[in-house]
Design a protein around this motif. Structure first.
Motif, PDB file in Angstrom:
ATOM      1  N   ALA A  73      53.518 -18.747 -13.886  1.00 15.70           N
ATOM      2  CA  ALA A  73      53.825 -20.127 -14.272  1.00 15.70           C
ATOM      3  C   ALA A  73      55.288 -20.450 -14.006  1.00 15.70           C
ATOM      4  N   LYS A  74      56.193 -19.516 -14.277  1.00 18.85           N
ATOM      5  CA  LYS A  74      57.618 -19.748 -14.029  1.00 18.85           C
ATOM      6  C   LYS A  74      57.888 -19.929 -12.540  1.00 18.85           C
ATOM      7  N   ALA A  75      57.210 -19.099 -11.719  1.00 19.49           N
ATOM      8  CA  ALA A  75      57.414 -19.213 -10.272  1.00 19.49           C
ATOM      9  C   ALA A  75      56.867 -20.537  -9.752  1.00 19.49           C
ATOM     10  N   CYS A  76      55.685 -20.913 -10.211  1.00 18.95           N
ATOM     11  CA  CYS A  76      55.041 -22.131  -9.730  1.00 18.95           C
ATOM     12  C   CYS A  76      55.843 -23.379 -10.098  1.00 18.95           C
ATOM     13  N   ALA A  77      56.525 -23.305 -11.232  1.00 21.41           N
ATOM     14  CA  ALA A  77      57.320 -24.458 -11.673  1.00 21.41           C
ATOM     15  C   ALA A  77      58.434 -24.785 -10.681  1.00 21.41           C
ATOM     16  N   GLN A  78      58.798 -23.827  -9.809  1.00 20.80           N
ATOM     17  CA  GLN A  78      59.853 -24.045  -8.819  1.00 20.80           C
ATOM     18  C   GLN A  78      59.312 -24.553  -7.484  1.00 20.80           C
ATOM     19  N   TRP A  79      57.994 -24.601  -7.331  1.00 23.30           N
ATOM     20  CA  TRP A  79      57.389 -25.007  -6.065  1.00 23.30           C
ATOM     21  C   TRP A  79      57.123 -26.518  -6.060  1.00 23.30           C
ATOM     22  N   PRO A  80      56.805 -27.051  -4.876  1.00 19.58           N
ATOM     23  CA  PRO A  80      56.406 -28.461  -4.805  1.00 19.58           C
ATOM     24  C   PRO A  80      55.200 -28.742  -5.705  1.00 19.58           C
ATOM     25  N   GLU A  81      55.086 -29.960  -6.168  1.00 22.31           N
ATOM     26  CA  GLU A  81      54.063 -30.279  -7.163  1.00 22.31           C
ATOM     27  C   GLU A  81      52.639 -30.188  -6.622  1.00 22.31           C
ATOM     28  N   HIS A  82      52.463 -30.275  -5.291  1.00 24.83           N
ATOM     29  CA  HIS A  82      51.105 -30.201  -4.737  1.00 24.83           C
ATOM     30  C   HIS A  82      50.604 -28.759  -4.630  1.00 24.83           C
ATOM     31  N   VAL A  83      51.456 -27.799  -4.889  1.00 27.48           N
ATOM     32  CA  VAL A  83      51.076 -26.380  -4.802  1.00 27.48           C
ATOM     33  C   VAL A  83      50.780 -25.849  -6.207  1.00 27.48           C
ATOM     34  N   SER A  84      49.633 -25.204  -6.329  1.00 30.27           N
ATOM     35  CA  SER A  84      49.239 -24.631  -7.624  1.00 30.27           C
ATOM     36  C   SER A  84      49.291 -23.111  -7.563  1.00 30.27           C
ATOM     37  N   VAL A  85      49.071 -22.472  -8.706  1.00 25.84           N
ATOM     38  CA  VAL A  85      49.057 -21.014  -8.772  1.00 25.84           C
ATOM     39  C   VAL A  85      47.754 -20.567  -9.423  1.00 25.84           C
ATOM     40  N   ALA A  86      47.179 -19.481  -8.893  1.00 27.93           N
ATOM     41  CA  ALA A  86      45.921 -18.932  -9.422  1.00 27.93           C
ATOM     42  C   ALA A  86      46.184 -17.558 -10.027  1.00 27.93           C
ATOM     43  N   VAL A  87      45.619 -17.342 -11.193  1.00 25.77           N
ATOM     44  CA  VAL A  87      45.793 -16.070 -11.907  1.00 25.77           C
ATOM     45  C   VAL A  87      44.413 -15.520 -12.268  1.00 25.77           C
ATOM     46  N   ASN A  88      44.208 -14.249 -11.996  1.00 25.21           N
ATOM     47  CA  ASN A  88      42.937 -13.601 -12.357  1.00 25.21           C
ATOM     48  C   ASN A  88      42.913 -13.290 -13.848  1.00 25.21           C
ATOM     49  N   ILE A 106      48.048 -18.654 -23.182  1.00 23.89           N
ATOM     50  CA  ILE A 106      48.195 -19.286 -21.863  1.00 23.89           C
ATOM     51  C   ILE A 106      48.921 -20.626 -21.980  1.00 23.89           C
ATOM     52  N   LEU A 107      48.583 -21.401 -22.988  1.00 26.90           N
ATOM     53  CA  LEU A 107      49.250 -22.691 -23.184  1.00 26.90           C
ATOM     54  C   LEU A 107      50.730 -22.505 -23.499  1.00 26.90           C
ATOM     55  N   ASN A 108      51.054 -21.470 -24.242  1.00 24.64           N
ATOM     56  CA  ASN A 108      52.462 -21.180 -24.534  1.00 24.64           C
ATOM     57  C   ASN A 108      53.224 -20.819 -23.265  1.00 24.64           C
ATOM     58  N   ALA A 109      52.568 -20.048 -22.376  1.00 27.74           N
ATOM     59  CA  ALA A 109      53.206 -19.671 -21.113  1.00 27.74           C
ATOM     60  C   ALA A 109      53.480 -20.909 -20.265  1.00 27.74           C
ATOM     61  N   LEU A 110      52.546 -21.848 -20.238  1.00 32.05           N
ATOM     62  CA  LEU A 110      52.732 -23.089 -19.486  1.00 32.05           C
ATOM     63  C   LEU A 110      53.874 -23.916 -20.079  1.00 32.05           C
ATOM     64  N   ARG A 111      53.919 -23.987 -21.399  1.00 28.05           N
ATOM     65  CA  ARG A 111      54.949 -24.779 -22.056  1.00 28.05           C
ATOM     66  C   ARG A 111      56.341 -24.182 -21.820  1.00 28.05           C
ATOM     67  N   GLU A 112      56.452 -22.875 -21.914  1.00 29.46           N
ATOM     68  CA  GLU A 112      57.748 -22.237 -21.712  1.00 29.46           C
ATOM     69  C   GLU A 112      58.225 -22.380 -20.269  1.00 29.46           C
ATOM     70  N   ALA A 113      57.265 -22.377 -19.325  1.00 30.68           N
ATOM     71  CA  ALA A 113      57.648 -22.529 -17.913  1.00 30.68           C
ATOM     72  C   ALA A 113      57.837 -23.989 -17.529  1.00 30.68           C
ATOM     73  N   GLY A 114      57.385 -24.909 -18.364  1.00 32.36           N
ATOM     74  CA  GLY A 114      57.468 -26.327 -18.032  1.00 32.36           C
ATOM     75  C   GLY A 114      56.518 -26.710 -16.922  1.00 32.36           C
ATOM     76  N   LEU A 115      55.348 -26.047 -16.838  1.00 33.52           N
ATOM     77  CA  LEU A 115      54.380 -26.265 -15.762  1.00 33.52           C
ATOM     78  C   LEU A 115      53.227 -27.122 -16.254  1.00 33.52           C
ATOM     79  N   ASP A 116      52.866 -28.104 -15.428  1.00 27.15           N
ATOM     80  CA  ASP A 116      51.724 -28.962 -15.732  1.00 27.15           C
ATOM     81  C   ASP A 116      50.454 -28.098 -15.731  1.00 27.15           C
ATOM     82  N   PRO A 117      49.639 -28.142 -16.794  1.00 26.06           N
ATOM     83  CA  PRO A 117      48.412 -27.323 -16.837  1.00 26.06           C
ATOM     84  C   PRO A 117      47.502 -27.525 -15.635  1.00 26.06           C
ATOM     85  N   LYS A 118      47.556 -28.719 -14.980  1.00 22.37           N
ATOM     86  CA  LYS A 118      46.692 -28.972 -13.837  1.00 22.37           C
ATOM     87  C   LYS A 118      47.059 -28.102 -12.638  1.00 22.37           C
TER      88      LYS A 118
END
Length: 654
Positions: free
Chosen positions: A469-484, A499-511
């Protein structure tokens, strides 16, 4: 007539009491056995009678008393021999036989002793002789009442047979002193009868109570060692049977322990309820009883695990037995109108080949079962020494993995998933890499299974999600990240919240987060999975079904859960069986995705021809070495940067 009526009444009373004696067979046996206890007391009593008669004969000079002495000696010897030769503890000797033999000897001796005393009165022997024999006979009769109170009929019969000749002789002489003797002995009989019956009641009640307590103790012990659901031995019963068998184990005898685990039995309880699950366990127990060899113990060790322990000829016989168990249990079950298929995994170990004691045997069998389950379940695994080395290796990996997470020795690599239409990076799949400071790079298939089996996967999975989530937050908004996701992560308390806490701490849109799951997730715990997916879907997190086509009922899962993406397993794209059939399957899946407005990812693309093939089949996304291997986060950022400078997909080998 007046004198004989009390005797008749007394005899009638004893007859009634005898008829009303409703002792159980075991209590009666115990009471009869008291007659044969302490044969030394019989010998002492016999010696006293014989010695007294011999002295009386010598003092009086009456030859008939010598004859009486010989008769007593013969009877006494016969009684002692019978007492030593017959054991009340031998089951082949009936209680009635023991009682009858004792009665013959006891009544004969009592009547002979009483008759000798009566002779001394009738022949008007010297007073000292009369006193000696009357006292000896009377004391014998009184003493025997106490000794034989366990069978009051015998005790009182002996007293009566001792006293009757003396009483008859006393009446025959008819003097005042002898009449008084008659009266005293007449009153002695009912007095001793009362005492004897009281002793008998106490003895009978005590034995009956002890017998009842013993039976209750045996019953409680059986219950304590028996499983309530199946009727098999439980863990305590198995331990008892093992200890008992070790005491009788021959030096060259082989023992086998087969550990049996019902595969995915939790589904039965969750979907059909515990009553049905209990009936399945009971039926499995019945089938195990049918195939269990003679002398073996079958136990329910707990939950859905069973253990068969017993003697075995050799390893081949153990293999045949394991095969029979597999075949028998896997026969379809029919319970309450439902047809159920039960699958089973077996772990087998032999003693002394694999272990020298019971504890080691159980450990070896359990380890063999573990390998059977790791190897894919529904199979039999025999212990071999390599399993121990493998277990040591796994424990070493577990300890080092925990340490690696704490010391930040793990890395996240990202493999791009490409839009087959535009050639642009659509998503990065986050993959964990472990570069051990001493052992070098460890493959994921080496440590991920260990993490799943030991529960470390929960900590590891949360860490991967947070880093991705932290890495994805640095990418363009059209790029998502997949986690197994691992099934164990979802079963962990607060999985969705983590998982929601990880998204919030990274500042990443859940979508922008995709969670990839396999069908095993749903098989393990359908209810928890539904709640987990629903909660995160409501927040915008997307889900992808990974390894599509390798499970059993993927279409049902697609219909039940809100998947936005399906990943076609690499075996349909670049596997050894790729051909016309696999192309047709990919086209069917792609058409399904089009109709359901879902993206279809083709995994394992390695050549340009495969790119054209899956694109023509209708797949929208592709992933594989043709585009790029998994790369560190800084190289992933470089790939994204190059997309602004190039029109096509970027190929990067790392």
């Amino acid at each position: 007539m007046g004198k004989t009526r009390p005797l008749a009444t007394l005899a009638k009373r004893f007859s009634i009491r005898t008829r009303k004696d409703n002792l159980s067979a075991r209590v009666r046996r115990t009471l009869v056995s008291t007659l044969y206890t302490q044969p030394g007391s019989l010998a002492i009593g016999a010696f006293n009678g014989i010695a007294s008669t011999a002295i009386a004969a010598w003092v009086s000079g009456y030859q008939i008393l010598y004859v009486g002495c010989i008769i007593l000696t013969v009877i006494a010897v016969a009684r002692i021999v019978a007492s030593l030769g017959l054991s009340p503890h031998e089951s082949n000797t009936s209680t009635r036989k023991l009682e009858l033999i004792y009665e013959i000897g006891a009544f004969s001796y009592a009547f002979a002793l009483g008759g000798i005393a009566a002779l001394t009165i009738a022949m008007q022997a010297p007073a000292s002789v009369e006193v000696l024999m009357i006292a000896n006979a009377t004391c014998y009769g009184v003493g025997i009442c106490a000794r034989n109170a366990g069978r009051p009929t015998i005790a009182m019969g002996q007293l009566f047979l001792v006293c009757l000749p003396i009483m008859a002789a006393a009446l025959y002489i008819g003097s005042l002193a002898f009449i008084a003797l008659f009266v005293n002995m007449f009153l002695l009989i009912p007095a001793m009868a009362s005492i004897t019956m009281n002793v008998f009641k106490v003895l009978r009640d005590s034995i009956a109570a002890a017998d009842t307590s013993a039976r209750m103790a045996d019953k409680m012990q059986i219950l304590a060692r028996t499983d309530v659901v199946t009727g098999l031995a439980n863990r305590a019963g198995l331990n008892h049977a093992m200890v008992e068998s070790m005491m009788d184990l021959l030096e060259d005898q082989q023992m086998v322990l087969i550990w049996i685990d019902l595969d995915r039995f939790k589904e039965v309880n969750d979907l059909l309820g515990h009553p049905i699950g209990d009936k399945v366990l009971a039926e499995v127990a019945n089938r195990l009883r049918e195939v269990a060899p003679e002398g073996s113990t079958v136990a329910r060790f707990g939950g859905d695990e069973f253990v068969l322990y017993g003697p075995i000829g050799d390893r081949k016989e153990a293999e045949r037995l394991a095969s029979e168990i597999h075949i028998e249990i896997m026969r379809p079950l029919r319970i309450e109108g439902r047809s159920l298929d039960v699958r089973v995994s077996l772990g087998v170990a032999l003693m002394p080949d694999d272990a020298k004691d019971i504890d080691a045997l159980m450990q070896r069998s359990d380890l063999a079962l573990y390998h059977a389950k790791v190897a894919g379940r529904s199979q039999t695994s025999f212990f071999n020494p390599d399993m121990t080395r493998d277990l040591v290796r796994r424990r070493e990996i577990e300890d080092e993995l925990r340490s690696a997470i704490m010391r930040d020795q793990l890395s996240i690599y990202f493999q791009p998933i490409i839009d087959l239409e535009t050639g642009k990076i659509h998503t990065f799949e986050a993959l964990v890499r472990w570069f051990h400071p001493e052992k070098g790079e460890l493959r994921p298939d080496e440590f991920i299974p260990v993490a799943e089996e030991t529960g470390v996967i929960v900590t590891l999975g949360n860490w991967i999600t947070a880093q991705a989530a932290k890495a994805c937050a640095q990418w363009p908004e059209h790029v998502s990240v997949a986690v197994n996701l691992s099934p164990m992560q979802i079963r962990a308390p607060g999985a969705a919240l983590g998982i929601l806490n990880a998204l919030r701490e990274a500042g990443l849109d859940p979508k922008r987060l995709e969670l990839e799951v396999t069908e095993s997730l749903f098989v393990d715990d359908n209810h928890a999975t539904s709640a987990f997916i629903q909660e995160l879907s409501d927040r915008g997190v997307r889900f992808a079904l990974d390894d599509f086509g390798t499970g059993y009922s993927s279409l049902g899962y697609i219909n039940s859960f809100p998947f936005s993406k399906i990943k076609v397993d690499r075996s349909f794209v670049s596997g050894p069986n790729v051909g016309r059939k696999t192309d047709a399957i990919i086209r069917a899946v792609a058409e399904l995705g089009t109709q359901l407005d879902m993206e279809i990812v083709a995994e394992g693309i390695e050549t340009i021809d495969q790119v054209h093939a899956v694109r023509e089949a209708g797949c929208t996304l592709g992933q594989g070495y043709y585009f790029s291997r998994a790369v560190p986060d800084y190289l992933a950022a470089m790939l994204l940067a190059q997309e602004h400078e190039e029109d096509g997909p970027t190929r990067l080998q790392a």
